[in-house]
Design an enzyme around this catalytic site. Structure first.
Site, PDB file in Angstrom:
ATOM      1  N   GLU A  10       0.832  -1.212   0.000  1.00 48.69           N
ATOM      2  CA  GLU A  10       0.000   0.000   0.000  1.00 48.69           C
ATOM      3  C   GLU A  10       0.859   1.251   0.000  1.00 48.69           C
ATOM      4  O   GLU A  10       0.485   2.283  -0.551  1.00 48.69           O
ATOM      5  CB  GLU A  10      -0.929  -0.046   1.221  1.00 48.69           C
ATOM      6  CG  GLU A  10      -1.911   1.100   1.324  1.00 48.69           C
ATOM      7  CD  GLU A  10      -1.314   2.299   2.062  1.00 48.69           C
ATOM      8  OE1 GLU A  10      -1.743   3.438   1.790  1.00 48.69           O
ATOM      9  OE2 GLU A  10      -0.423   2.083   2.886  1.00 48.69           O
ATOM     10  N   HIS A 307      -4.428  -2.119   1.598  1.00 48.65           N
ATOM     11  CA  HIS A 307      -4.143  -1.625   2.945  1.00 48.65           C
ATOM     12  C   HIS A 307      -4.075  -2.787   3.929  1.00 48.65           C
ATOM     13  O   HIS A 307      -3.148  -2.890   4.748  1.00 48.65           O
ATOM     14  CB  HIS A 307      -5.255  -0.663   3.383  1.00 48.65           C
ATOM     15  CG  HIS A 307      -4.797   0.726   3.644  1.00 48.65           C
ATOM     16  ND1 HIS A 307      -4.226   1.113   4.838  1.00 48.65           N
ATOM     17  CD2 HIS A 307      -4.834   1.846   2.882  1.00 48.65           C
ATOM     18  CE1 HIS A 307      -3.934   2.399   4.794  1.00 48.65           C
ATOM     19  NE2 HIS A 307      -4.296   2.870   3.618  1.00 48.65           N
TER      20      HIS A 307
END
Length: 338
Positions: A10, A307
Site C-alpha cells: 500500500e 491496505h
C-alpha cells in the site's frame, strides 16, 4: 534490524505507524526506506512525524531521519512508560492516526494512561473520531483493556483545531472470534456542517434518503456546529448490529458536489449491508494490530484491500506470527491469527 521498503504494498503512512507500534511492543528496531515513494507528495508528512514523535516520547526511543519530507527513518525502541501525554499534530493532521500509533503499546503497559490529542478529528484519508469511538474501541474493550474517548472539539481539514481525550486502562489482549455481525439493531445518517451553507448538508441528506430507502425517517439528522469549528462538512452513515458497528464517512471536498459524495457513501454502506462479513474494509485494517498481539482469534471481512494486506505483512514481520486469509463460500474472507 527489520528493513522495510516503504514503496511496497500500500506504501502509505500506515506502514510507519504500524511499524512504530509493533516495534514498541516487540522491542524490534526497524528502518523504513522510500517512505511514501509512490504518493503525490512522497516522504513523511506532518501527521506522520507527530505520530513517530509520540511513539518516541512515550518510550524514550531513539529515532533518526525524522523530518517532514524525509524518505528514510530508523527507530530503536525504548521502554513504554504509561502516563499523561499531550500531542498536537498541527493544522488538520489526524489525531486518530496518532492514536493508532501509540494505543497498542499503552494498552499493554503496566499502568493507566491519559492522552490529549489536538489537530484534525474529521479528515479525509483517516478514520473520523466517531469511527474510532463507535466501531473500533468497543472491540478493543471486548478484548480486555478499557479505552474511552471523548470528542471535545471538532477539527476539520484544513483548519484543524480539534481536541480528543482518551483514557486507557491496560490489560492483556484476549483473542476474539468475530465472524458474524448479528442482527441489525439501528441505523443513523448524520451530516455535520460548520462554516458552510446549510443547504449543502440538506442536499447531501436528501440524496442519502433516496439511496437508503429502507432506513426510517428518524435515522436522518443534521447537526450544525459553530462556524469557528469549520469550514467543513461530513456525512456519517452508521449501521449498528448486535456484534459490530459499521460507520461509513464522506468528507466534503472543494469542487465535489455534495450529492455525489452522498451517493458514493450510500453505495459503500449498501455494499456492506449486502455482505455478511463482520468487518468492513476500514475496521479490518484497524483490527490487525490488536488481533496479532493477542496471539490468536479470527474475524471475517469483505474483499481484502491492499491496505489490509500490507498491514498483515508488517505484523507478521515484527511478531513472526502467522496470519492467513481464506475466502468462504458466501464471499466473505476470514482472517485467522496464530
Amino acid at each position: 534490524m527489520i528493513i522495510i521498503d516503504g514503496s511496497e504494498g500500500e506504501g502509505g503512512g500506515q506502514m510507519v505507524r504500524n511499524s512504530c507500534a509493533l516495534s514498541l511492543v516487540t522491542g524490534e528496531p526497524f528502518r523504513i526506506e522510500n517512505i511514501r515513494a509512490k504518493r503525490s507528495k512522497p516522504g513523511l508528512m506532518r501527521q506522520h512525524v507527530t505520530a513517530v514523535e509520540a511513539a518516541a516520547v512515550i518510550s524514550g526511543s531513539e529515532c533518526t531521519g525524522l523530518a517532514v519530507g524525509g524518505s528514510e527513518l530508523t527507530f530503536r525502541p525504548g521502554q513504554v512508560v504509561p502516563g499523561e501525554y499531550h500531542f498536537a499534530v498541527g493544522t488538520a493532521g489526524s489525531t486518530g492516526l496518532v492514536l493508532q500509533t501509540v494505543l497498542m503499546p499503552l494498552v499493554l503497559a503496566n499502568a493507566p494512561s491519559r492522552l490529549v490529542l489536538e489537530g484534525g478529528t474529521h479528515n479525509m484519508l483517516a478514520p473520523p473520531f466517531d469511527f474510532i469511538e463507535r466501531a473500533f474501541l468497543p472491540i478493543i474493550n471486548r478484548m480486555g483493556p478499557q479505552v474511552s474517548a471523548r470528542l471535545v472539539r471538532h477539527g476539520f481539514y484544513p483548519r484543524g483545531g480539534g481536541r480528543i481525550e482518551v483514557d486507557i486502562t491496560p490489560a492483556p489482549l484476549l483473542p476474539l472470534t468475530c465472524t458474524t455481525r448479528g442482527l441489525r439493531t439501528s441505523e443513523a445518517a448524520q451530516v455535520v456542517v460548520s462554516g458552510l451553507p446549510f443547504g449543502i448538508a440538506e442536499r447531501m441528506l436528501a440524496r442519502v434518503r433516496r439511496d437508503l430507502p429502507d432506513w426510517p425517517e428518524s435515522a436522518f439528522t443534521l447537526r450544525q456546529l459553530p462556524a469557528d469549528q469549520g469550514p467543513g462538512v461530513i456525512l456519517m452513515l452508521e449501521a449498528q448490529h448486535s456484534e459490530v458497528t459499521e460507520l461509513v464517512s464522506g468528507f466534503g471536498q472543494l469542487g465535489v458536489p455534495g450529492e455525489r459524495l452522498a451517493r458514493t457513501s450510500a453505495a459503500r454502506m449498501n455494499g456492506y449491508l449486502e455482505a455478511s462479513a463482520f468487518a468492513g474494509p476500514y475496521l479490518a485494517d484497524q483490527l490487525i494490530l490488536p488481533f496479532v498481539l493477542a496471539g490468536g482469534g479470527a474475524f471475517s471481512t469483505v474483499k481484502p484491500s491492499q491496505h489490509l494486506l500490507t498491514a498483515i505483512d508488517i505484523a507478521q514481520r515484527f511478531t513472526g506470527r502467522r496470519i492467513t486469509i481464506e475466502q468462504a463460500p458466501g464471499g466473505e474472507h476470514q482472517v485467522t491469527f496464530g
